[in-house]
Write an enzyme that holds these catalytic residues in place. Structure first.
Site, PDB file in Angstrom:
ATOM      1  N   ASP A  35      -2.503  -2.611  -1.976  1.00  0.00           N
ATOM      2  CA  ASP A  35      -2.410  -2.046  -0.630  1.00  0.00           C
ATOM      3  C   ASP A  35      -1.775  -0.664  -0.695  1.00  0.00           C
ATOM      4  O   ASP A  35      -0.669  -0.492  -1.215  1.00  0.00           O
ATOM      5  CB  ASP A  35      -1.560  -2.941   0.270  1.00  0.00           C
ATOM      6  CG  ASP A  35      -2.291  -4.212   0.661  1.00  0.00           C
ATOM      7  OD1 ASP A  35      -3.424  -4.102   1.155  1.00  0.00           O
ATOM      8  OD2 ASP A  35      -1.730  -5.301   0.476  1.00  0.00           O
ATOM      9  N   ASP A 176      -8.657 -11.153   4.013  1.00  0.00           N
ATOM     10  CA  ASP A 176      -7.315 -10.654   3.716  1.00  0.00           C
ATOM     11  C   ASP A 176      -6.378 -10.984   4.873  1.00  0.00           C
ATOM     12  O   ASP A 176      -6.536 -10.439   5.963  1.00  0.00           O
ATOM     13  CB  ASP A 176      -7.371  -9.144   3.488  1.00  0.00           C
ATOM     14  CG  ASP A 176      -6.026  -8.554   3.085  1.00  0.00           C
ATOM     15  OD1 ASP A 176      -5.065  -9.318   2.910  1.00  0.00           O
ATOM     16  OD2 ASP A 176      -5.954  -7.323   2.943  1.00  0.00           O
TER      17      ASP A 176
END
Length: 229
Positions: A35, A176
């Protein structure tokens, strides 16, 4: 037997045990989820392209960068230079950029993906969906770990799976957000190819990464009735 892939979100790992956890996971998973947040698209600032370089010192597994940023153009070339295998950009910031950035990534021999927020319909990406290598469906709002799972987002996974068959598209489907014991059964019914697992599904289960992994596998198998393999 299930052929799904679990990709650990390294934002949620224990950085004090970085080498220990990566060394173990290298033998268990097929990729890592990185991320990258800029503090503008989402309020947090997390990992960066530098982190990918650090992981590469002890892992040869493919890495997938999830760009939670307002200006994906600024980051894409950095990730291309690092040869990050998957570069995934939020559809919400791609207006006027999508075709150029997808071409830029794929011309470099890498794979291009888009990410859809919970409230973003899949129709937004129809103009360029046939070009995509991956589509990631957020099952929580982006930017924070440990959020409540948004079950209605799973309808998009089901629709994308059906569309892939109908149109013979090549993209893989990833989910996700809050992938854990409580949600495994519902996610499995929707049928994504890749589960991103973070704190609630993997890293927060036990202090030992080996025990955490075994617990995650047991949770998945008990809740879905499928064996991993």
């Amino acid at each position: 037997m299930s052929n799904v892939e679990f990709s650990p979100s390294l934002m949620t790992m224990d950085l004090d045990k970085f080498k220990e956890q990566i060394t173990f996971l290298n033998k268990q998973v097929g990729s890592y989820h990185i991320d990258i947040m800029d503090g503008h698209y989402v309020p947090n600032i997390t990992l960066s392209p530098w982190f990918i370089e650090e992981v590469r010192k002890i892992s040869s597994l493919p890495m997938s960068a999830h760009l939670m940023v307002k200006d994906p153009s600024f980051w894409v070339q950095q990730l291309i230079t690092l040869k990050c295998e998957w570069i995934c950009m939020h559809a919400e910031v791609l207006d006027g950029l999508a075709f150029r950035l997808i071409d830029q990534i794929q011309d470099a021999g890498l794979k291009a993906g888009v990410v859809l927020n919970p409230e973003t319909p899949i129709e937004v990406i129809f103009p360029y969906i046939e070009r995509l290598d991956k589509i990631t469906i957020m099952t929580v709002d982006p930017g924070f770990a440990g959020q409540r799972f948004i079950e209605s987002t799973l309808d998009k996974i089901t629709a994308l799976r059906e569309l892939r068959v109908e149109k013979d598209y090549r993209y893989v489907i990833e989910m996700d957000g809050s992938s854990n014991r409580q949600s495994f059964k519902r996610i499995d019914q929707a049928g994504p190819d890749i589960y991103i697992v973070g704190r609630s599904g993997l890293f927060g289960l036990d202090e030992s990464i080996e025990t955490s992994w075994d617990m995650m596998v047991q949770d998945y198998q008990e809740m879905t009735g499928k064996c991993l393999g």
